[in-house]
Design a protein around this motif. Structure first.
Motif, PDB file in Angstrom:
ATOM      1  N   PHE A  37       0.861  -1.171   0.000  1.00 31.61           N
ATOM      2  CA  PHE A  37       0.000   0.000   0.000  1.00 31.61           C
ATOM      3  C   PHE A  37       0.904   1.229   0.000  1.00 31.61           C
ATOM      4  N   ASP A  38       0.979   1.912  -1.137  1.00 32.29           N
ATOM      5  CA  ASP A  38       1.861   3.050  -1.341  1.00 32.29           C
ATOM      6  C   ASP A  38       1.292   4.280  -0.635  1.00 32.29           C
ATOM      7  N   GLN A  39       2.030   4.800   0.337  1.00 34.44           N
ATOM      8  CA  GLN A  39       1.599   5.991   1.073  1.00 34.44           C
ATOM      9  C   GLN A  39       2.468   7.202   0.772  1.00 34.44           C
ATOM     10  N   SER A  40       3.083   7.249  -0.412  1.00 34.96           N
ATOM     11  CA  SER A  40       4.003   8.337  -0.730  1.00 34.96           C
ATOM     12  C   SER A  40       3.298   9.635  -1.114  1.00 34.96           C
ATOM     13  N   ASP A  41       2.000   9.585  -1.451  1.00 35.07           N
ATOM     14  CA  ASP A  41       1.275  10.810  -1.788  1.00 35.07           C
ATOM     15  C   ASP A  41       1.288  11.755  -0.583  1.00 35.07           C
ATOM     16  N   SER A  42       1.499  13.052  -0.827  1.00 33.13           N
ATOM     17  CA  SER A  42       1.627  14.017   0.268  1.00 33.13           C
ATOM     18  C   SER A  42       0.379  14.085   1.152  1.00 33.13           C
ATOM     19  N   SER A  43      -0.778  13.676   0.642  1.00 33.27           N
ATOM     20  CA  SER A  43      -2.012  13.708   1.443  1.00 33.27           C
ATOM     21  C   SER A  43      -1.955  12.741   2.627  1.00 33.27           C
ATOM     22  N   ASN A  44      -1.030  11.776   2.606  1.00 31.63           N
ATOM     23  CA  ASN A  44      -0.891  10.799   3.683  1.00 31.63           C
ATOM     24  C   ASN A  44      -0.135  11.329   4.899  1.00 31.63           C
ATOM     25  N   SER A  45       0.418  12.524   4.811  1.00 31.54           N
ATOM     26  CA  SER A  45       1.210  13.077   5.907  1.00 31.54           C
ATOM     27  C   SER A  45       0.410  13.067   7.207  1.00 31.54           C
ATOM     28  N   GLY A  46       0.952  12.416   8.230  1.00 27.96           N
ATOM     29  CA  GLY A  46       0.300  12.339   9.532  1.00 27.96           C
ATOM     30  C   GLY A  46      -0.754  11.251   9.645  1.00 27.96           C
ATOM     31  N   GLY A  71       3.392  10.218   3.389  1.00 33.68           N
ATOM     32  CA  GLY A  71       3.427  11.527   2.753  1.00 33.68           C
ATOM     33  C   GLY A  71       4.759  11.852   2.114  1.00 33.68           C
ATOM     34  N   ASN A  72       5.753  10.979   2.321  1.00 34.73           N
ATOM     35  CA  ASN A  72       7.073  11.166   1.720  1.00 34.73           C
ATOM     36  C   ASN A  72       7.347  10.080   0.689  1.00 34.73           C
ATOM     37  N   SER A  73       8.168  10.409  -0.277  1.00 37.53           N
ATOM     38  CA  SER A  73       8.506   9.482  -1.354  1.00 37.53           C
ATOM     39  C   SER A  73       8.987   8.142  -0.807  1.00 37.53           C
ATOM     40  N   GLY A  74       8.457   7.055  -1.357  1.00 44.58           N
ATOM     41  CA  GLY A  74       8.893   5.719  -0.997  1.00 44.58           C
ATOM     42  C   GLY A  74       8.185   5.115   0.206  1.00 44.58           C
ATOM     43  N   SER A  75       7.298   5.853   0.850  1.00 41.92           N
ATOM     44  CA  SER A  75       6.599   5.339   2.028  1.00 41.92           C
ATOM     45  C   SER A  75       5.562   4.291   1.629  1.00 41.92           C
ATOM     46  N   TYR A  76       5.527   3.198   2.375  1.00 47.79           N
ATOM     47  CA  TYR A  76       4.535   2.148   2.102  1.00 47.79           C
ATOM     48  C   TYR A  76       4.299   1.288   3.332  1.00 47.79           C
ATOM     49  N   VAL A  77       3.205   0.538   3.278  1.00 51.00           N
ATOM     50  CA  VAL A  77       2.903  -0.519   4.238  1.00 51.00           C
ATOM     51  C   VAL A  77       2.641  -1.760   3.416  1.00 51.00           C
ATOM     52  N   GLU A  78       3.225  -2.868   3.832  1.00 53.77           N
ATOM     53  CA  GLU A  78       3.139  -4.112   3.069  1.00 53.77           C
ATOM     54  C   GLU A  78       2.627  -5.215   3.987  1.00 53.77           C
ATOM     55  N   ILE A  79       1.777  -6.089   3.444  1.00 49.96           N
ATOM     56  CA  ILE A  79       1.281  -7.224   4.218  1.00 49.96           C
ATOM     57  C   ILE A  79       1.385  -8.491   3.385  1.00 49.96           C
ATOM     58  N   GLU A  80       1.912  -9.530   4.009  1.00 46.07           N
ATOM     59  CA  GLU A  80       1.961 -10.848   3.383  1.00 46.07           C
ATOM     60  C   GLU A  80       0.752 -11.628   3.882  1.00 46.07           C
ATOM     61  N   ILE A  81      -0.045 -12.137   2.952  1.00 43.93           N
ATOM     62  CA  ILE A  81      -1.245 -12.903   3.293  1.00 43.93           C
ATOM     63  C   ILE A  81      -0.866 -14.382   3.368  1.00 43.93           C
ATOM     64  N   THR A  82      -0.961 -14.942   4.563  1.00 45.38           N
ATOM     65  CA  THR A  82      -0.589 -16.346   4.783  1.00 45.38           C
ATOM     66  C   THR A  82      -1.799 -17.114   5.314  1.00 45.38           C
ATOM     67  N   SER A  83      -1.617 -18.406   5.544  1.00 46.36           N
ATOM     68  CA  SER A  83      -2.691 -19.221   6.105  1.00 46.36           C
ATOM     69  C   SER A  83      -3.055 -18.759   7.513  1.00 46.36           C
TER      70      SER A  83
END
Length: 108
Positions: A37-46, A71-83
């Motif tokens: 989930f890419d959070q690099s868009d400036s609207s994500n700040s805070g 809100g900064n370039s390269g910011s993301y959250v990642e989740i691995e879906i497992t059993s």
């Protein structure tokens, strides 16, 4: 891509998370895959996006990686879906109640 804008969801009107331009969507994610989930868009700040097993509950962090500052370039959250991933997770903001609304991740 995650953005934050004014919108209406289960909790009313105010700042909400949008996933690819849709407020409070239901996402079906396949077991055995990793989703970013890419959070690099400036609207994500805070507004750090996280996952929870209940709407606006405590953070679910198993197989979850966050990188950067929302809100900064390269910011993301990642989740691995497992059993072991719960069959349903919700998107939440660590700082603000109601931003994720009823956004759900359904394990497929």
């Amino acid at each position: 891509t995650i953005t934050v804008a004014s919108g209406t969801n289960f909790y009313g009107t105010g700042n909400k998370f949008y996933v690819d331009g849709v407020v409070s969507p239901t996402l079906t994610l396949n077991e055995g895959q990793t989703f970013r989930f890419d959070q690099s868009d400036s609207s994500n700040s805070g507004h750090p996006l996280r996952f929870s097993t209940s709407q606006e509950g405590s953070e679910y962090s198993t197989n979850v990686t966050s990188s950067g500052v929302p809100g900064n370039s390269g910011s993301y959250v990642e989740i691995e879906i497992t059993s072991n991933t719960p069959n349903k997770l919700y998107l939440i903001c660590l700082n603000h109640f109601g931003m994720g609304g009823n956004s759900e991740i359904i394990k497929n």
